[in-house]
Design an enzyme around this catalytic site. Structure first.
Site, short mmCIF file in Angstrom:
data_model
loop_
_atom_site.label_atom_id
_atom_site.label_comp_id
_atom_site.label_asym_id
_atom_site.label_seq_id
_atom_site.Cartn_x
_atom_site.Cartn_y
_atom_site.Cartn_z
N ASP A 1 42.27 44.90 35.77
CA ASP A 1 41.65 44.83 34.49
C ASP A 1 40.33 45.31 34.59
OD1 ASP A 1 41.29 44.05 31.96
OD2 ASP A 1 41.95 41.72 32.18
N ASP B 1 45.57 44.31 23.86
CA ASP B 1 45.76 42.94 23.67
C ASP B 1 46.28 42.52 22.57
OD1 ASP B 1 44.41 42.61 26.19
OD2 ASP B 1 42.41 42.25 25.40
C1 DGJ Z 1 41.91 41.24 29.15
C2 DGJ Z 1 43.23 41.28 29.35
O1 DGJ Z 1 43.51 42.27 28.14
C3 DGJ Z 1 44.12 40.40 29.08
O2 DGJ Z 1 45.72 40.41 28.93
C4 DGJ Z 1 43.84 39.00 30.03
O3 DGJ Z 1 44.29 39.79 31.25
C5 DGJ Z 1 42.52 38.93 30.04
N1 DGJ Z 1 41.73 40.05 30.04
C6 DGJ Z 1 42.16 37.91 30.96
O4 DGJ Z 1 40.65 37.67 31.32
#
Ligand code: DGJ
Length: 738
Positions: free
Chosen positions: A477, A547
């Site tokens: 991430d 997301d």
């Molecule tokens: C952002 C990601 O896009 C989410 O899927 C998740 O992993 C969060 N970060 C966790 O902090």
């Protein structure tokens, strides 16, 4: 596939029988573009570079009043010597001047694709590539520039990049170094690009060109949610299936510029590369600079053809070979189920349910390390959070494995929180400008990946985890853009290199990890789709698309993403309803029908669902397992654009046209409307197909001319036996050749 070289004319013609790309060395010894488009026979095309004396023009050749760079299609243009459009590159010389005239030296042909050290590039997989290298030199500064063109016999793509080498005695400063420029002899194009923001990434945007410039860019340190390192110029009236399209994309994950300039003489200049703002590179004598690779895809039959070219590029040439046809694991991710609030037993309880459904992997998301109980602390530390997982990571990993599931782990290796052991030990390991505010994003700061000590630390920490667990997947991430970009590790005159050096550091780390752990699948993520690009795909064969898991908004996001990326690269999860991001109620069937066109997984608390829902999910997992190869590696076709229709529709077809799956998604019920049909694509016209969902056998040519009826009953009275349909309903059709 051939590269025709006319030694007398110094004309170069790259062709694979489908497309032609032709340029020659013009009267100022600089390469001049002649033609790019559908294949044409080899002949003398230098007449296309037709010049005439014009009022208020400027000329480089003494006593000649016809040849001006301003009115010429330049191959890799510079500014200031009669060309007034934006250049492909710029150099600041030691005396402060900025004129650089690159003259032809010689050429070279190689029967392989170039290997770009430290940067993503097309991989050497087969003997079907030829590369032409044009050597140019600026006689005054002795700057040598090599233009690379690679041509493939199985896709209509030309891969390009540029190398700069200072063979002189003075230090030069590169202030602009785009990867590719294409001048076209027309201004009659519409421009297509992908635009959006967090949660609504990569929506297709289309507009007509008019004189002036249009730019898409990122200056955020990552390719970003907002614009995408891609644009296409399409001839008027281009559709999904007809018309000529020039698509440009860029294998890079940092700041980029896509530049389109229509001049006042009916010509268009299109270029793509590292964004020149806040970029400079010191070229001391004897050193080189290599631009990232960019790709020109020529769609001979509309946008779909362009996308097919890009899909082949990604699938065959960019993704690491071990992941090419590797079905993506069906996973359950705990993020939206628990956020930071979990125990080992809670995670195992979710995993147990997942196993019952047939899910193959459990992924532990954010919150397992350091003091990470919220987004304000812990990043930078890689040791286990003993409060939540007192028996350690491997203990949890083993329990998951004992259930028969693989184990995957989230990490955010480029970031640090102030509240962490790492920050306490190394506050100087952060990208920051001295004496200036250090802006945060999600309370976190960007580690200085231009510093090899930082890379070594992160590499060591990740390797240590992977060495002592049985992890099969990493979610990588990255949750903020860069601000106050500066690194105290570098001298004043090299501060313009930091954005790019950061990306080189990231690629170096990814290279080291994927080399040491080649069989660990990495899915990259940047608050969802903030770094979905060809550069990341080189190292991480799949990317978390957004997301936003709302299956309605996802139709726009996934539709746009398919302009460049094959289905196997797109992370798609079924989440709860109402949805966490859009608070929208969505039928479970539609959530699945959208997610099938991706890597497919779940992201919700399975322990809270009733038996009937779990039973349906079990059937979904079975369906995905049965059709996964077709869905992820079949040929993809967009059928109905969500922006222009009351439905979204798309389909995949296998290589032999034996099987296909069609997804149709209704937006809102519309009262008393007409009936709708969706016309299919890519089938064998002479074959017949059985569609069990419609209890129908129909000829391929009929399906591609008439299509299938969408059983939407909101538009009128119910026919005999028809069920009522609702907002956001969707249908899936599985076609099989009979
Ligand atoms: C952002 C990601 O896009 C989410 O899927 C998740 O992993 C969060 N970060 C966790 O902090």
């Amino acid at each position: 596939m051939s590269i025709y070289i006319n030694q007398d004319l110094l004309q170069f013609h790259l062709t694979n029988g489908q497309i032609s790309y032709i340029f020659y060395i013009g009267p100022t010894h600089q390469p001049v573009q002649l033609y790019t488009g559908p294949h044409i026979e080899d002949a003398d095309y230098t007449f296309l570079e037709h010049q005439q004396s014009r009022p208020v023009s400027n000329y480089m050749i003494e006593n000649d009043t016809t040849f001006s760079h301003e009115h010429t299609l330049m191959e890799y243009p510079s500014f200031g010597s009669t060309d007034f459009r934006s250049p492909a590159f710029e150099v600041r010389h030691p005396d402060g001047s900025h004129i650089t005239n690159l003259e032809y030296e010689h050429y070279e042909v190689r029967h392989q694709a170039p290997v770009l050290k430290d940067l993503p590039h097309v991989r050497q997989s087969q003997q079907n590539v030829e590369t032409l290298i044009i050597y140019l030199i600026d006689p005054v500064s002795q700057l040598r520039v090599k233009l690379y063109y690679s041509l493939f016999d199985d896709m209509n793509i030309i891969a390009r990049h540029t190398e700069f080498e200072n063979t002189g005695v003075n230090t030069l400063t590169l202030t602009r170094a785009l990867s590719m420029n294409l001048d076209l002899m027309s201004d009659s194009f519409s421009l297509v690009h992908l635009s959006g923001a967090w949660g609504r990434e990569r929506h297709v945007t289309q507009q007509s060109l008019s004189p002036g410039t249009f730019e898409i860019q990122s200056l955020r340190g990552h390719s970003s949610h907002l614009h995408h390192p891609f644009f296409a110029l399409a001839q008027p009236n281009t559709t999904e299936d007809s018309g000529l399209v020039y698509g440009m994309s860029f294998a890079y994950s940092g700041n980029f510029l896509g530049h389109v300039e229509v001049d006042n003489f009916n010509k268009t200049r299109a270029s793509i590369g590292i964004h020149p703002e806040y970029f400079s590179w010191q070229l001391t004598p004897g050193t080189q600079f290599t631009t990232p690779q960019a790709y020109l895809a020529i769609g001979l039959a509309g946008f779909n053809d362009m996308s097919q070219q890009f899909h082949r590029l990604v699938h065959t040439y960019l993704i690491a070979p071990q992941w090419r046809n590797h079905p993506r694991p069906i996973l359950i991710n705990n993020w939206e189920a628990t956020y930071y609030d979990f125990t080992e037993d809670k995670l195992v309880a979710i995993a147990e349910k997942a196993k019952e459904l047939g899910i193959e992997m459990f992924v532990l998301d954010d919150g397992w390390f350091g003091s990470r109980n919220n987004d304000q602390e812990g990043l930078g530390d890689f040791f286990i959070n003993k409060t939540k997982l007192p028996k350690g990571l491997q203990h949890l990993n083993q329990r998951i494995n004992d259930l028969g599931l693989d184990f995957g782990l989230w990490m955010e290796p480029e970031m640090v929180n102030k509240q962490s052991k790492l920050y306490a030990a190394h506050p100087d390991w952060v990208i920051q400008t001295p004496n200036r505010t250090m802006s945060h994003g999600r309370y976190q700061f960007v580690l200085d990946y231009t510093n090899p000590d930082v890379i070594d630390y992160v590499y060591h920490e990740i390797s240590n985890i992977l060495d002592h667990t049985n992890i099969k997947y990493i979610k990588w991430d990255m949750n903020r853009s860069m601000t106050e970009v500066f690194s105290s590790r570098w001298p004043t005159e090299q501060q313009g290199e930091i954005y790019h050096r950061y990306i080189l550091g990231l690629y170096d780390l990814l290279h080291r990890i994927t080399t040491r752990f080649p069989n660990i699948l990495i899915e990259s993520c940047a608050s969802g789709g903030g770094r979905f690009d060809l550069g990341m795909l080189y190292y991480t064969p799949q990317i978390w698309t957004s997301d936003n898991t709302d299956a309605y908004q996802r139709q726009w996001i996934q539709y746009g993403t398919t302009y460049l990326y094959p289905i196997s690269t797109m992370g798609t999860h079924i989440s709860k309803s109402p949805n966490e991001q859009e608070h929208r109620l969505m039928p479970l069937t539609t959530r699945a029908n959208v997610s099938y066109f991706g890597t497919f997984g779940y992201e919700l608390d399975l322990t809270t669902l009733d038996q009937a829902t779990l039973e349906t999910m079990k059937q979904q997992v079975t369906f995905m397992k049965t059709h996964r190869s077709l869905l992820q590696f079949g040929k993809f076709f967009r059928l109905l654009n969500p922006s222009h229709n009351e439905f979204t529709a798309w389909m995949v077809v296998d290589a032999d046209c034996n099987r296909a799956i069609v997804g149709v998604y209704k937006h809102l019920n519309t009262i008393n409307n007409g009936r709708h049909r969706v016309v299919l694509k890519g089938l064998d016209p002479s074959a017949h197909y059985h569609i069990p969902e419609l209890d129908l056998i129909m000829a391929g040519n009929a399906l591609m001319a008439i299509g299938i009826d969408i059983p939407d009953t909101s538009n009128g009275e119910l026919r005999n036996g028809e069920a009522k349909t609702y907002d956001f309903d969707s249908w899936l059709y599985t076609l099989e050749r009979v």
